[in-house]
Motif scaffolding. Structure first.
Motif, mmCIF file in Angstrom:
data_model
loop_
_atom_site.group_PDB
_atom_site.id
_atom_site.type_symbol
_atom_site.label_atom_id
_atom_site.label_comp_id
_atom_site.label_asym_id
_atom_site.label_seq_id
_atom_site.Cartn_x
_atom_site.Cartn_y
_atom_site.Cartn_z
ATOM 1 N N LYS A 1 0.952 -1.463 -0.125
ATOM 2 C CA LYS A 1 -0.195 -0.231 -0.328
ATOM 3 C C LYS A 1 0.793 1.004 -0.158
ATOM 4 O O LYS A 1 0.706 2.308 -0.675
ATOM 5 N N TYR A 2 2.361 1.195 1.050
ATOM 6 C CA TYR A 2 2.970 2.796 0.437
ATOM 7 C C TYR A 2 3.021 2.475 -1.338
ATOM 8 O O TYR A 2 3.576 3.674 -1.038
ATOM 9 N N PHE A 3 3.268 1.239 -1.719
ATOM 10 C CA PHE A 3 3.961 1.832 -3.521
ATOM 11 C C PHE A 3 2.568 2.735 -3.531
ATOM 12 O O PHE A 3 3.084 3.380 -5.064
ATOM 13 N N LEU A 4 1.860 2.165 -3.693
ATOM 14 C CA LEU A 4 0.489 2.957 -3.940
ATOM 15 C C LEU A 4 0.515 4.114 -3.956
ATOM 16 O O LEU A 4 0.445 5.038 -4.752
ATOM 17 N N VAL A 5 0.530 4.448 -2.697
ATOM 18 C CA VAL A 5 1.042 5.756 -2.253
ATOM 19 C C VAL A 5 1.378 6.811 -3.085
ATOM 20 O O VAL A 5 1.556 8.037 -3.470
ATOM 21 N N GLY A 6 2.791 6.126 -3.130
ATOM 22 C CA GLY A 6 3.951 6.751 -4.444
ATOM 23 C C GLY A 6 5.183 6.762 -3.380
ATOM 24 O O GLY A 6 6.672 6.885 -4.255
ATOM 25 N N LEU A 7 5.558 5.912 -2.215
ATOM 26 C CA LEU A 7 6.499 5.276 -1.313
ATOM 27 C C LEU A 7 6.797 4.465 -0.443
ATOM 28 O O LEU A 7 6.506 4.767 0.353
ATOM 29 N N CYS A 8 7.221 3.288 -1.213
ATOM 30 C CA CYS A 8 7.969 2.371 -0.127
ATOM 31 C C CYS A 8 9.100 2.358 0.388
ATOM 32 O O CYS A 8 10.230 2.495 -0.204
ATOM 33 N N PRO A 9 8.914 3.070 1.771
ATOM 34 C CA PRO A 9 10.724 3.307 2.994
ATOM 35 C C PRO A 9 11.386 1.356 2.442
ATOM 36 O O PRO A 9 12.608 1.492 2.457
ATOM 37 N N TYR A 10 11.012 0.714 2.474
ATOM 38 C CA TYR A 10 11.071 -0.887 2.742
ATOM 39 C C TYR A 10 11.879 -0.783 0.626
ATOM 40 O O TYR A 10 13.310 -1.317 1.068
ATOM 41 N N TYR B 1 -9.728 5.656 1.905
ATOM 42 C CA TYR B 1 -9.147 4.463 1.890
ATOM 43 C C TYR B 1 -8.244 5.081 2.880
ATOM 44 O O TYR B 1 -7.331 6.055 2.530
ATOM 45 N N PRO B 2 -7.696 4.017 3.609
ATOM 46 C CA PRO B 2 -6.553 4.124 4.970
ATOM 47 C C PRO B 2 -4.997 4.495 4.375
ATOM 48 O O PRO B 2 -4.444 4.897 5.284
ATOM 49 N N TYR B 3 -4.380 4.090 2.891
ATOM 50 C CA TYR B 3 -3.176 3.930 3.057
ATOM 51 C C TYR B 3 -2.489 5.448 2.933
ATOM 52 O O TYR B 3 -1.281 4.727 3.599
ATOM 53 N N GLN B 4 -3.093 6.287 2.422
ATOM 54 C CA GLN B 4 -1.782 7.192 2.123
ATOM 55 C C GLN B 4 -1.743 8.324 4.012
ATOM 56 O O GLN B 4 -0.616 8.790 4.409
ATOM 57 N N TRP B 5 -3.040 7.846 4.530
ATOM 58 C CA TRP B 5 -2.801 7.826 6.369
ATOM 59 C C TRP B 5 -1.551 6.961 7.136
ATOM 60 O O TRP B 5 -0.714 7.208 7.897
ATOM 61 N N ASP B 6 -1.724 5.628 6.223
ATOM 62 C CA ASP B 6 -0.463 4.200 6.911
ATOM 63 C C ASP B 6 0.984 4.979 6.574
ATOM 64 O O ASP B 6 1.244 5.031 7.118
ATOM 65 N N LEU B 7 0.917 4.963 5.491
ATOM 66 C CA LEU B 7 2.429 5.618 5.021
ATOM 67 C C LEU B 7 2.367 7.205 5.624
ATOM 68 O O LEU B 7 3.865 6.779 5.880
ATOM 69 N N PHE B 8 1.937 7.877 5.802
ATOM 70 C CA PHE B 8 1.918 9.050 6.645
ATOM 71 C C PHE B 8 2.918 8.752 8.380
ATOM 72 O O PHE B 8 3.933 8.919 8.459
ATOM 73 N N ARG C 1 -8.683 10.127 9.319
ATOM 74 C CA ARG C 1 -8.662 8.705 8.351
ATOM 75 C C ARG C 1 -10.053 7.669 8.327
ATOM 76 O O ARG C 1 -11.035 7.395 9.461
ATOM 77 N N PRO C 2 -10.334 7.399 7.751
ATOM 78 C CA PRO C 2 -11.753 6.213 6.813
ATOM 79 C C PRO C 2 -11.465 5.416 7.838
ATOM 80 O O PRO C 2 -10.396 4.152 8.260
ATOM 81 N N THR C 3 -12.463 4.564 7.873
ATOM 82 C CA THR C 3 -12.868 3.020 8.887
ATOM 83 C C THR C 3 -13.713 2.061 7.511
ATOM 84 O O THR C 3 -14.477 2.493 6.679
ATOM 85 N N ARG C 4 -13.593 0.886 7.766
ATOM 86 C CA ARG C 4 -14.305 -0.159 7.117
ATOM 87 C C ARG C 4 -15.936 0.370 7.385
ATOM 88 O O ARG C 4 -16.346 0.933 8.397
ATOM 89 N N PRO C 5 -16.231 -0.016 6.004
ATOM 90 C CA PRO C 5 -15.838 -0.798 4.804
ATOM 91 C C PRO C 5 -15.648 -0.341 4.282
ATOM 92 O O PRO C 5 -15.928 1.335 4.141
ATOM 93 N N TRP C 6 -14.452 -0.495 3.163
ATOM 94 C CA TRP C 6 -13.764 -0.030 2.297
ATOM 95 C C TRP C 6 -15.020 0.549 1.127
ATOM 96 O O TRP C 6 -15.767 -1.011 1.503
#
Length: 363
Positions: free
Chosen positions: A69-78, A114-121, A270-275
């Motif tokens: 999901k980090y790659f989807l948002v634009g940057l994966c630190p791993y 979706y919570p992906y931006q918040w997770d990466l943040f 931050r969004p919550t389920r259901p997606w």
């Protein structure tokens, strides 16, 4: 938006070499074949060997659990810090370009569901906080080196005793040199002064610290972006390679992307389920639930027809089995009749031979 061309090129380059040039042992290392297979999976997908129809069924979506999901948002630190001193360890998520394209095609309003931006943040914030603490520790180390350079040396008992003797001799010789000068004994005064200078030099050597050579020849600095220690004696080429290196550029991207994400999610919850995709799936499930009564009626009619067909089939099978039993019994009887006929024929032949021999014997 991120351009994928450089990423694909780096994947092809790694694939050609088998493994990365710089090997860092972190945890359990993958065998070379597994590494190449993982690179092929990232570049072409796990379904690369499947047919076109199977590939369509196996195609990933951006919400799948094994997609990064980090790659989807634009940057994966791993992936960004892989094989550097800031390596975050093993990572088993997939960088799927088709899933990335699917996510990028969504409007920003849909992405915010979706919570992906918040997770990466959150991840970037944690990494930046750790890096800032490292920078602070290295600054304190540099300040400690400066303080150490200015602190007087701690003398042992022998050095302190000798230093006291030198100071006494210096004061005595200085007084004698002064008296010799007043009396006009210039040469004697010069000799005494030279002896005083020699004693002062010896005192300086005693007070001098061994590490002073190291501390006086360099001064440490801290990179405010990556926390790497640098020295004032580093050459220009070394500093240039540091600023163009993977670690410095990686931390610069992390800080820049963190600031960009901060603007995007500012004031949003931050969004919550259901997606959204789960909502659509539930809608299709409700539609199928409404169709179930009609499906059950059709299934009941179909079952009745199938049972009637099965009864007819079973009746035909019994008739075929009966005919088969009769045919096999008839064949066995015919075979037994043919065997008995052959036996009788052999018996008659033996009887004729026996009578012929008797006639011959009687003659």
């Amino acid at each position: 938006m991120i351009v994928f061309r450089s990423r694909i090129f780096s994947l092809k380059e790694n694939l050609a070499s088998g493994v990365s040039r710089k090997k860092v042992r972190i945890g359990k290392q993958r065998p070379p074949m597994d590494t190449q297979r993982a690179l092929l999976d990232q570049l072409m997908g796990k379904e690369r060997n499947a047919s076109f129809e199977e590939r369509e069924k196996m195609q990933r979506h951006f919400w799948d659990d094994d997609v990064c999901k980090y790659f989807l948002v634009g940057l994966c630190p791993y992936d960004l810090f892989k094989n550097t001193k800031s390596d975050l360890g093993e990572y088993d998520k997939v960088f799927d370009l088709r899933a990335k394209s699917e996510y990028d095609a969504l409007p920003q309003e849909e992405k915010d569901k979706y919570p992906y931006q918040w997770d990466l943040f959150d991840l970037l914030k944690r990494l930046i906080d750790e890096c800032d603490r490292k920078i602070q520790r290295n600054k304190e180390r540099c300040e400690a080196d400066e303080r150490l350079k200015n602190e007087p040396k701690k003398l042992n008992e022998e050095e302190a005793k000798r230093l006291g003797q030198i100071q006494d001799e210096i004061s005595k010789l200085s007084k004698e040199a002064e008296e010799a000068g007043e009396e006009g004994k210039i040469e004697q005064a010069k000799i005494l002064t030279m002896r005083v200078e020699g004693l002062r030099g010896e005192a300086e050597q005693i007070m001098k610290k061994p590490e002073d050579i190291r501390l006086n020849t360099r001064q440490l600095m801290v990179c405010e972006v990556s926390g790497v220690l640098m020295s004032t004696t580093d050459s220009e080429s070394r500093l240039k390679s540091l600023y163009s290196g993977k670690q410095y550029q990686g931390w610069k991207k992390v800080r820049d992307f963190y600031a960009e994400l901060q603007k995007i999610i500012a004031g949003k919850r931050r969004p919550t389920r259901p997606w959204p995709h789960e909502t659509k799936r539930n809608g299709r499930r409700d539609s199928r639930e409404r169709e179930k009564p009609r499906d059950r009626e059709r299934d009941g009619d179909r079952d009745r027809r199938n049972r009637s067909r099965d009864r007819r089939d079973r009746s035909r099978d019994r008739d075929r089995r009966r005919r088969g039993h009769r045919d096999r019994r008839r064949d066995r009887e015919r075979s037994r009749d043919r065997s008995r006929d052959r036996e009788r024929s052999r018996d008659r032949s033996r009887d004729r031979d026996r009578r012929r021999r008797r006639r011959d014997d009687s003659r």
